[in-house]
Design an enzyme around this catalytic site. Structure first.
Site, mmCIF file in Angstrom:
data_model
loop_
_atom_site.group_PDB
_atom_site.id
_atom_site.type_symbol
_atom_site.label_atom_id
_atom_site.label_comp_id
_atom_site.label_asym_id
_atom_site.label_seq_id
_atom_site.Cartn_x
_atom_site.Cartn_y
_atom_site.Cartn_z
ATOM 1 N N HIS A 65 0.869 -1.196 0.000
ATOM 2 C CA HIS A 65 0.000 0.000 0.000
ATOM 3 C C HIS A 65 0.897 1.235 0.000
ATOM 4 O O HIS A 65 1.017 1.928 1.005
ATOM 5 C CB HIS A 65 -0.867 -0.065 1.263
ATOM 6 C CG HIS A 65 -1.989 0.906 1.287
ATOM 7 N ND1 HIS A 65 -2.546 1.376 2.460
ATOM 8 C CD2 HIS A 65 -2.688 1.495 0.292
ATOM 9 C CE1 HIS A 65 -3.531 2.209 2.180
ATOM 10 N NE2 HIS A 65 -3.637 2.299 0.875
ATOM 11 N N CYS B 280 -4.089 9.567 4.519
ATOM 12 C CA CYS B 280 -3.018 10.227 5.280
ATOM 13 C C CYS B 280 -2.091 11.018 4.355
ATOM 14 O O CYS B 280 -0.957 11.313 4.706
ATOM 15 C CB CYS B 280 -2.200 9.220 6.077
ATOM 16 S SG CYS B 280 -3.021 8.626 7.559
ATOM 17 N N ASP C 66 -0.989 4.975 -4.690
ATOM 18 C CA ASP C 66 -1.658 4.125 -3.701
ATOM 19 C C ASP C 66 -1.048 2.728 -3.555
ATOM 20 O O ASP C 66 -1.007 2.203 -2.462
ATOM 21 C CB ASP C 66 -3.143 4.001 -4.076
ATOM 22 C CG ASP C 66 -4.010 3.468 -2.946
ATOM 23 O OD1 ASP C 66 -3.758 3.822 -1.783
ATOM 24 O OD2 ASP C 66 -4.954 2.702 -3.226
ATOM 25 N N ARG D 129 -14.685 11.286 -3.118
ATOM 26 C CA ARG D 129 -13.539 10.898 -3.945
ATOM 27 C C ARG D 129 -13.628 11.457 -5.354
ATOM 28 O O ARG D 129 -14.712 11.720 -5.869
ATOM 29 C CB ARG D 129 -13.496 9.362 -4.049
ATOM 30 C CG ARG D 129 -13.299 8.641 -2.724
ATOM 31 C CD ARG D 129 -11.849 8.541 -2.359
ATOM 32 N NE ARG D 129 -11.600 8.060 -1.015
ATOM 33 C CZ ARG D 129 -10.448 7.531 -0.618
ATOM 34 N NH1 ARG D 129 -9.447 7.423 -1.455
ATOM 35 N NH2 ARG D 129 -10.268 7.137 0.622
#
Ligand code: SAT
Ligand code: MN
Length: 580
Positions: free
Chosen positions: A226, A250, A275, A364
């Site tokens: 990730h 984050c 990501d 999003r």
């Protein structure tokens, strides 16, 4: 239609089970994309946003009960429960199939079933792996088109490889009581029903590229992580690639697209991925990374010219917004947007502050990486990019310094295993509580964390050229709740120190928890950070760290006898040093 009988027979079988009215094999063409958009505009799944200011941009409002990943409904179905580990919800494969198949029965009646062949990674890369998602959601189809290499090219590769991950998805009736996301790693398959949102529904992302891929990566000797991948170009033109793991929401997207501040002239940041990273050792022992995705599903709130100019620019055209607010002139709006005001909130109600935020905190954007002005030209390179540093991070008000460096690969694995963060809105549940999130993979590791750490540790037997490992924390606060570090573009100053360390050009202060920068080695030109704050950011509080290492030790022991001894010894020796 396909020449690969394993694929054709699976599609036939899913169709027999779910009984769609029609089957559509996705080609990935632009006209197909437009056809899906038009269909969703006609039935209200999408609305058009202001075409002058936001050409080809659309708004989707998801069901208000379906706004984030649902870890409590996500299962890993290995035959032995211990193989899934305490870090996953587990069900035996037969029971898992039975539970979810009941929900799939006849669920596509009256709907079209879409078959989406996709390739995670450059089509011609040996590191890429393919999948096919079957879904009844045209919203999933358009998102997969923006975020992955999907359609005919992927199908050709699948027919050549003969293997692919099977992803079966239906939005079902969106009832949270009938929502489940199941992984069957031994079968390389995923079944998901009852959600149309993000990682629950876009199966190429977390389900395939992390949970299933991490399992496959362990068997095949690589890592599915990730992590963002970014190329940091210094004024003399040298580019270092870093892979950084932070929990969801984050700031991975912001770091991957960072715009250097004016006070650091000549620096550039190139985005490979924001990501997910798939990491392989090449024949020389160099760790190389590809980004399996080719688009972004990023958090919208907080995005603006100052926090992330590239993202802000790339979402002004050809983007899909999910759960944002809308202004009077029909432009998308979110908290942190610098102009306009919300007229309707994310649920389509007249905006009223009494109802909470205008945009959902986990709203999003979906866009193709081609929209990103900083997209790396190497993002499509089949051989990937060489990684100079691995960086872990979490959202910690206290304790964790701005940056510190592991003393060895094994110590780096311990640092990764001990990552903890305050929870965010990316998952349903309480926001702001600290929890362990090893390697930022807590929701995404498809097998027992103890085995996963052993796998990480095994890399030092296979290469003597592994990247250095670091930990960063952009989120330290003082007792009045003010951030000690400005974050965003200024984070490049920390990345600069990391590169200097990799190049052996700068010293560091040794502490029991790792190497910390000398405050004088962090470039603070034109930066408004007091000497006192910088000192706090570059030192450790022994008492807090004793507490932390004890808690890391307890956490590791909760994995029982599978815990690698090397990791236990790392923790014990740091603990002993802190206590002495
Ligand atoms: O919904 S997603 O899982 O794709 C987003 C995230 O949690 O990072
Ligand atoms: Mn993520």
């Amino acid at each position: 239609m396909t020449t690969l009988s394993a694929l054709q027979s699976w599609v036939d079988q899913v169709a027999a089970q779910t009984q769609p009215d029609a089957i559509h094999w996705c080609t990935g063409s632009n006209s197909e994309y437009q056809q899906m958009i038009d269909k969703m505009l006609a039935d209200g799944t999408l609305t058009t946003l202001n075409p002058e200011k936001y050409p080809n941009c659309y708004l989707h409002r998801s069901d208000p009960s379906d706004v984030a990943r649902v870890e409590h409904l996500t299962f890993v179905c290995t035959s032995e429960q211990d193989d899934a580990g305490p870090n996953n919800h587990w069900m035996a494969p037969a029971a898992g199939h039975q539970r979810i198949d009941e929900l799939f029965d006849a669920c596509m009646q009256g709907r079209t079933m879409y078959v989406i062949p996709y390739c995670m990674g450059p089509i011609d890369s040996p590191y890429s792996r393919c999948g096919v998602e079957i879904t009844d959601s045209p919203y999933v189809v358009v998102n997969m088109k923006l975020m992955t290499r999907m359609g005919n090219d992927a199908l050709q590769r699948i027919e050549k490889d003969g293997v692919f991950v099977k992803g079966q998805h239906s939005t079902g009736d969106l009832d949270p009581e009938r929502r489940l996301i199941m992984h069957f790693p031994d079968e390389l398959s995923i079944k998901s029903i009852g959600s149309g949102y993000g990682g629950n529904a876009l199966l190429g992302k977390k389900c395939h590229a992390l949970r299933i891929a991490s399992f496959q990566a362990r068997q095949e000797g690589w890592l599915a992580e990730h992590m963002l991948i970014a190329g940091l170009e210094s004024p003399d033109g040298e580019i270092h690639y870093v892979a950084c793991a932070f929990p969801s929401a984050c700031g991975k997207t912001n770091l991957a697209m960072l715009i250097p501040p004016d006070s650091l002239p000549g620096w550039k940041v190139w985005t490979v991925g924001d990501d997910i990273a798939w990491l392989h050792l090449d024949e020389t022992g160099q760790l190389r990374a590809i980004n399996p995705e080719s688009g972004y599903f990023g958090v919208v709130p907080g995005t603006n010219e100052l926090t992330n100019k590239n993202a802000n620019d790339m979402i002004t055209h050809d983007a899909i917004f999910t759960n944002v607010a809308v202004t009077d002139d029909n432009s998308p709006w979110w908290e942190g947007k610098q102009d306009g005001a919300p007229a309707t909130d994310w649920q389509g109600r007249a905006f009223d502050a009494a109802n909470g935020k205008a945009a959902h905190p986990n709203s999003r954007f979906t866009v193709s990486a081609k929209n990103n002005a900083g997209y790396s030209t190497l993002a499509d390179a089949p051989e990937g990019v060489p990684i100079s540093a691995i960086v872990f991070g979490g959202r910690r008000k206290e304790l964790a310094p701005l940056v510190y460096e592991a003393k060895s690969w094994e110590h780096g694995v311990l640092i990764g295993a001990g990552v903890a963060s305050e929870t965010t809105a990316a998952n349903i549940g309480e926001v702001g509580v600290v929890r362990r999130d090893p390697m930022a993979m807590k929701p995404f590791c498809g097998y027992n964390f103890a085995d996963y750490w052993s796998h990480w540790l095994s890399f030092s037997e296979r290469s003597d050229k592994l990247p250095k490992v670091f930990h960063v924390n952009w989120f330290r606060q003082n007792s009045s709740g003010e951030f000690l570090w400005p974050g965003f573009g200024e984070n490049l100053r920390v990345m600069q120190w990391i590169i200097e360390r990799c190049e052996g050009r700068v010293g560091a202060n040794e502490t029991p928890v790792g190497y910390l920068p000398d405050p004088a080695d962090i470039d603070t030109t034109d930066l408004d950070v007091s000497a006192e704050n910088l000192a706090a950011l570059t030192s450790i509080d022994k008492g807090q760290w004793q507490e932390e290492m004890r808690s890391v030790g307890e956490y590791l022991e909760s994995f029982g006898e599978r815990l690698p001894e090397v990791l236990r010894r790392q923790q014990q020796s740091i603990q002993a040093e802190l206590d002495s």
